[in-house]
Design an enzyme around this catalytic site. Structure first.
Site, mmCIF file in Angstrom:
data_model
loop_
_atom_site.group_PDB
_atom_site.id
_atom_site.type_symbol
_atom_site.label_atom_id
_atom_site.label_comp_id
_atom_site.label_asym_id
_atom_site.label_seq_id
_atom_site.Cartn_x
_atom_site.Cartn_y
_atom_site.Cartn_z
ATOM 1 N N GLY A 232 0.821 -1.210 0.000
ATOM 2 C CA GLY A 232 0.000 0.000 0.000
ATOM 3 C C GLY A 232 0.856 1.261 0.000
ATOM 4 O O GLY A 232 2.082 1.193 0.089
ATOM 5 N N THR B 158 -13.339 -12.393 -3.553
ATOM 6 C CA THR B 158 -12.916 -12.372 -4.956
ATOM 7 C C THR B 158 -13.630 -13.426 -5.798
ATOM 8 O O THR B 158 -14.017 -14.482 -5.277
ATOM 9 C CB THR B 158 -11.397 -12.649 -5.051
ATOM 10 O OG1 THR B 158 -11.026 -12.804 -6.418
ATOM 11 C CG2 THR B 158 -11.002 -13.917 -4.326
ATOM 12 N N TYR C 278 -4.332 -18.050 -3.480
ATOM 13 C CA TYR C 278 -4.967 -16.780 -3.132
ATOM 14 C C TYR C 278 -6.484 -16.954 -3.016
ATOM 15 O O TYR C 278 -7.097 -16.579 -2.001
ATOM 16 C CB TYR C 278 -4.619 -15.723 -4.197
ATOM 17 C CG TYR C 278 -5.519 -14.521 -4.165
ATOM 18 C CD1 TYR C 278 -5.516 -13.651 -3.084
ATOM 19 C CD2 TYR C 278 -6.399 -14.261 -5.218
ATOM 20 C CE1 TYR C 278 -6.369 -12.563 -3.049
ATOM 21 C CE2 TYR C 278 -7.248 -13.172 -5.190
ATOM 22 C CZ TYR C 278 -7.234 -12.324 -4.102
ATOM 23 O OH TYR C 278 -8.082 -11.257 -4.060
ATOM 24 N N PHE D 249 -15.203 -9.050 -9.211
ATOM 25 C CA PHE D 249 -14.700 -9.562 -10.473
ATOM 26 C C PHE D 249 -13.463 -8.716 -10.810
ATOM 27 O O PHE D 249 -12.640 -8.507 -9.939
ATOM 28 C CB PHE D 249 -15.833 -9.646 -11.505
ATOM 29 C CG PHE D 249 -16.652 -10.909 -11.232
ATOM 30 C CD1 PHE D 249 -17.349 -11.046 -10.042
ATOM 31 C CD2 PHE D 249 -16.612 -11.986 -12.098
ATOM 32 C CE1 PHE D 249 -18.011 -12.237 -9.717
ATOM 33 C CE2 PHE D 249 -17.273 -13.172 -11.783
ATOM 34 C CZ PHE D 249 -17.969 -13.300 -10.600
ATOM 35 N N PHE E 89 -1.958 -12.942 -23.265
ATOM 36 C CA PHE E 89 -1.694 -14.320 -22.831
ATOM 37 C C PHE E 89 -2.741 -15.273 -23.415
ATOM 38 O O PHE E 89 -3.733 -15.587 -22.778
ATOM 39 C CB PHE E 89 -1.694 -14.406 -21.303
ATOM 40 C CG PHE E 89 -0.637 -13.559 -20.638
ATOM 41 C CD1 PHE E 89 0.645 -13.456 -21.168
ATOM 42 C CD2 PHE E 89 -0.927 -12.857 -19.472
ATOM 43 C CE1 PHE E 89 1.625 -12.682 -20.547
ATOM 44 C CE2 PHE E 89 0.042 -12.084 -18.841
ATOM 45 C CZ PHE E 89 1.317 -11.991 -19.380
ATOM 46 N N ARG F 5 -1.573 -17.858 -19.772
ATOM 47 C CA ARG F 5 -1.029 -17.750 -18.414
ATOM 48 C C ARG F 5 -1.697 -18.837 -17.560
ATOM 49 O O ARG F 5 -2.929 -18.979 -17.596
ATOM 50 C CB ARG F 5 -1.356 -16.354 -17.865
ATOM 51 C CG ARG F 5 -0.635 -15.990 -16.596
ATOM 52 C CD ARG F 5 -0.844 -14.532 -16.218
ATOM 53 N NE ARG F 5 -2.233 -14.233 -15.881
ATOM 54 C CZ ARG F 5 -2.670 -13.044 -15.470
ATOM 55 N NH1 ARG F 5 -1.819 -12.017 -15.378
ATOM 56 N NH2 ARG F 5 -3.936 -12.852 -15.187
ATOM 57 N N ASP G 136 -5.597 -19.063 -15.777
ATOM 58 C CA ASP G 136 -6.561 -18.064 -16.250
ATOM 59 C C ASP G 136 -7.819 -18.758 -16.792
ATOM 60 O O ASP G 136 -7.745 -19.455 -17.800
ATOM 61 C CB ASP G 136 -5.958 -17.240 -17.399
ATOM 62 C CG ASP G 136 -5.162 -16.040 -16.925
ATOM 63 O OD1 ASP G 136 -5.275 -15.672 -15.739
ATOM 64 O OD2 ASP G 136 -4.426 -15.461 -17.752
HETATM 65 N N1 UFG Z 1 -3.522 -10.269 -19.503
HETATM 66 C C1 UFG Z 1 -2.759 -10.298 -20.664
HETATM 67 N N2 UFG Z 1 -1.543 -9.685 -20.658
HETATM 68 C C2 UFG Z 1 -1.057 -9.038 -19.556
HETATM 69 C C3 UFG Z 1 -1.846 -9.014 -18.367
HETATM 70 C C4 UFG Z 1 -3.080 -9.642 -18.378
HETATM 71 O O1 UFG Z 1 -3.160 -10.871 -21.680
HETATM 72 O O2 UFG Z 1 0.056 -8.522 -19.609
HETATM 73 C C5 UFG Z 1 -4.838 -10.924 -19.507
HETATM 74 C C6 UFG Z 1 -4.908 -12.090 -18.530
HETATM 75 O O3 UFG Z 1 -4.419 -13.265 -19.125
HETATM 76 C C7 UFG Z 1 -6.409 -12.135 -18.240
HETATM 77 C C8 UFG Z 1 -6.854 -10.675 -18.362
HETATM 78 O O4 UFG Z 1 -5.811 -10.021 -19.097
HETATM 79 O O5 UFG Z 1 -7.055 -12.889 -19.214
HETATM 80 C C9 UFG Z 1 -7.016 -9.982 -17.030
HETATM 81 O O6 UFG Z 1 -5.824 -10.192 -16.273
HETATM 82 P P1 UFG Z 1 -5.527 -9.449 -14.891
HETATM 83 O O7 UFG Z 1 -4.216 -9.969 -14.396
HETATM 84 O O8 UFG Z 1 -5.700 -7.991 -15.061
HETATM 85 O O9 UFG Z 1 -6.719 -9.928 -13.957
HETATM 86 P P2 UFG Z 1 -7.144 -11.436 -13.562
HETATM 87 O O10 UFG Z 1 -8.403 -11.712 -14.309
HETATM 88 O O11 UFG Z 1 -6.064 -12.419 -13.695
HETATM 89 O O12 UFG Z 1 -7.248 -11.251 -12.010
HETATM 90 C C10 UFG Z 1 -8.323 -10.703 -11.348
HETATM 91 C C11 UFG Z 1 -7.884 -10.152 -10.014
HETATM 92 C C12 UFG Z 1 -7.361 -11.246 -9.132
HETATM 93 C C13 UFG Z 1 -8.361 -12.332 -9.029
HETATM 94 C C14 UFG Z 1 -8.784 -12.801 -10.378
HETATM 95 C C15 UFG Z 1 -9.903 -13.792 -10.305
HETATM 96 O O13 UFG Z 1 -6.905 -9.160 -10.213
HETATM 97 O O14 UFG Z 1 -7.099 -10.737 -7.849
HETATM 98 O O15 UFG Z 1 -9.258 -11.701 -11.152
HETATM 99 O O16 UFG Z 1 -9.809 -14.687 -11.379
HETATM 100 F F1 UFG Z 1 -7.841 -13.390 -8.366
#
Ligand code: UFG
Length: 324
Positions: A35, A115, A139, A167, A206, A281, A284
Site C-alpha cells: 500500500g 474475490t 490466493y 470480479f 496471454f 497464463r 486463467d
Molecule cells: N492479460 C494479458 N496480458 C497481460 C496481463 C493480463 O493478456 O500482460 C490478460 C490475462 O491473461 C487475463 C486478463 O488479461 O485474461 C485480465 O488479467 P488481470 O491480471 O488484469 O486480472 P485477472 O483476471 O487475472 O485477475 C483478477 C484479479 C485477481 C483475481 C482474479 C480472479 O486481479 O485478484 O481476477 O480470477 F484473483
C-alpha cells in the site's frame, strides 16, 4: 469510527475516500508492504501487521471502532502458488487475529474483501453466488476459507459480515485522488498503459486460442469506485440489521475480451503500440462474467462508472499523472 485494514491499497483506498466523503471517521491499519501512505487521504494511518495480535489489540484499545472493512491481504495469484505458506499465514492468521480482537471488543460488523477467484473455472456463465467454488490458486483458496470462517463466527459469536466477491477491479477515482499502483504490476490495464507510455516495448496477450469470440480471455470489469460504494451499502445493511452473514458478487455483468480492452486503451490514450500473442497464463479461466442480481436486490447497488469508457479513461488519467 471505522477501521479499514489494507486501506492504503487499491480497493481499500477508494473505500477510505468514499467513507471520508460521507463524513465518517476512519482509521487505516496497513503494513505498507504494497500500500501507499499518500493514498489514505485524511484518514488516520497506523502502520502495522495483522499477524501481530498484540498490535491489533492495541489499535482496538486506542480507537472507538464500531465496524471493520477488511481489505488487508496478499493478492498476487502466481506469488500465492510459489509461496502458499506466506499466503495462508498472512491472509488467514491475519484475519483470525482481527476477528478474535473484534470479538474481544464487542465489534460485530465486518465487510470483507473477497474475490471471483473463489469460483475457479466456471461451469456456467454468468456466475451466481451459488455456483461451485473451486479455487484454482492459493490466493482464491485463502479468501474462500475466510468466508467459511466468517460463517462460523456469525453462528457462534453473532459477528455479522458481508463478503464482497469482486470480479476484475479496474479504473480510478474520477476525481483523481487515488488509483492503481502495484509493484510488480500484473494487471491488464496498467501494463497496457505502460506500453502506451513507452515504458514497455510491447503488450503480450496471454493466449488467443480460448473458446471465446476472438480467442482471448473475457473478463467482467468493475469500476473501483463502484466497489467502494458497495462496501458502504453493505455496512449500512449490517447496521440496519437487514443483513447478517451474506456474500455477493460484484461485477458489471458485461464481458469484454482482452483484445477489446487493448483496442479501447489504444483509442482512449490515442497511442498505438505493438501487441503480440504469447502463451496462455497458468490458471486463467477463459470467461468470467458475474451475475450481480443479488447485490442489486439486497444492497440496492447500481454501478455508476462501470462502462468500459469510464473505466479506461479514469484509470488512464490516474496512470499518466502517477507514472509520467
Ligand atoms: N492479460 C494479458 N496480458 C497481460 C496481463 C493480463 O493478456 O500482460 C490478460 C490475462 O491473461 C487475463 C486478463 O488479461 O485474461 C485480465 O488479467 P488481470 O491480471 O488484469 O486480472 P485477472 O483476471 O487475472 O485477475 C483478477 C484479479 C485477481 C483475481 C482474479 C480472479 O486481479 O485478484 O481476477 O480470477 F484473483
Amino acid at each position: 469510527m471505522i477501521l479499514v485494514t489494507g486501506g492504503a491499497g487499491y480497493v481499500g483506498s477508494h473505500t477510505v475516500l468514499a467513507l471520508l466523503d460521507k463524513g465518517m471517521d476512519v482509521v487505516v491499519l496497513d503494513n505498507l508492504s504494497t500500500g501507499h501512505r499518500d493514498l489514505v487521504g485524511n484518514a488516520t494511518l497506523v502502520v502495522g501487521d495483522l499477524t501481530d495480535k498484540s498490535f491489533v489489540e492495541s489499535v482496538f484499545e486506542k480507537f472507538p471502532i464500531e465496524g471493520v472493512f477488511h481489505f488487508a491481504a496478499k493478492s498476487i495469484v502466481p506469488e500465492s502458488m510459489e509461496n502458499p505458506d506466506t499466503y495462508y499465514r498472512n491472509n488467514i492468521i491475519g484475519t483470525i487475529n482481527l476477528l478474535s480482537t473484534m470479538k474481544n471488543h464487542d465489534v460485530d460488523k465486518l465487510v470483507f474483501s473477497s474475490t471471483a477467484a473463489i469460483y475457479g473455472e466456471p461451469d456456467q456463465i454468468p456466475i451466481t453466488e451459488e455456483s461451485p467454488k473451486k479455487p484454482q490458486n492459493v490466493y482464491g483458496h485463502t479468501k474462500l476459507f475466510i468466508e467459511e470462517i466468517l460463517k462460523q463466527y456469525f453462528r457462534a459469536y453473532a459477528l455479522k459480515s458481508v463478503s464482497l466477491r469482486y470480479f476484475n477491479a479496474a479504473g480510478a477515482d474520477p476525481e483523481g485522488r487515488a488509483g492503481e499502483d502495484h509493484n510488480p504490476e500484473t494487471h491488464l490495464l496498467p501494463i497496457a498503459f505502460n506500453v502506451a507510455l513507452g515504458k514497455r516495448k510491447e503488450f503480450t496477450i496471454f493466449g488467443n486460442d480460448y473458446p471465446t469470440t476472438d480467442g482471448t480471455c473475457i473478463r467482467d470489469f468493475i469500476h473501483v469506485s463502484d466497489l467502494a460504494e458497495a462496501h458502504l451499502l453493505a455496512f449500512e445493511k449490517l447496521e440496519s440489521g437487514e443483513l447478517s452473514c451474506h456474500s455477493f458478487n460484484l461485477g458489471s455483468e458485461k464481458g469484454y475480451s482482452v483484445n477489446q480492452i487493448v483496442q479501447t486503451v489504444k483509442d482512449i490514450t490515442g497511442r498505438d503500440f505493438p501487441v503480440t500473442y504469447g502463451e496462455r497464463r497458468a490458471g486463467d479461466p477463459a470467461i468470467l462474467i458475474a451475475s450481480s442480481q443479488q447485490a442489486h436486490e439486497k444492497l440496492q447497488w447500481r454501478p455508476k462508472y462501470s462502462n468500459l469508457e469510464s473505466i479506461v479513461s479514469t484509470a488512464w488519467m490516474w496512470h499518466k499523472k502517477r507514472f509520467k
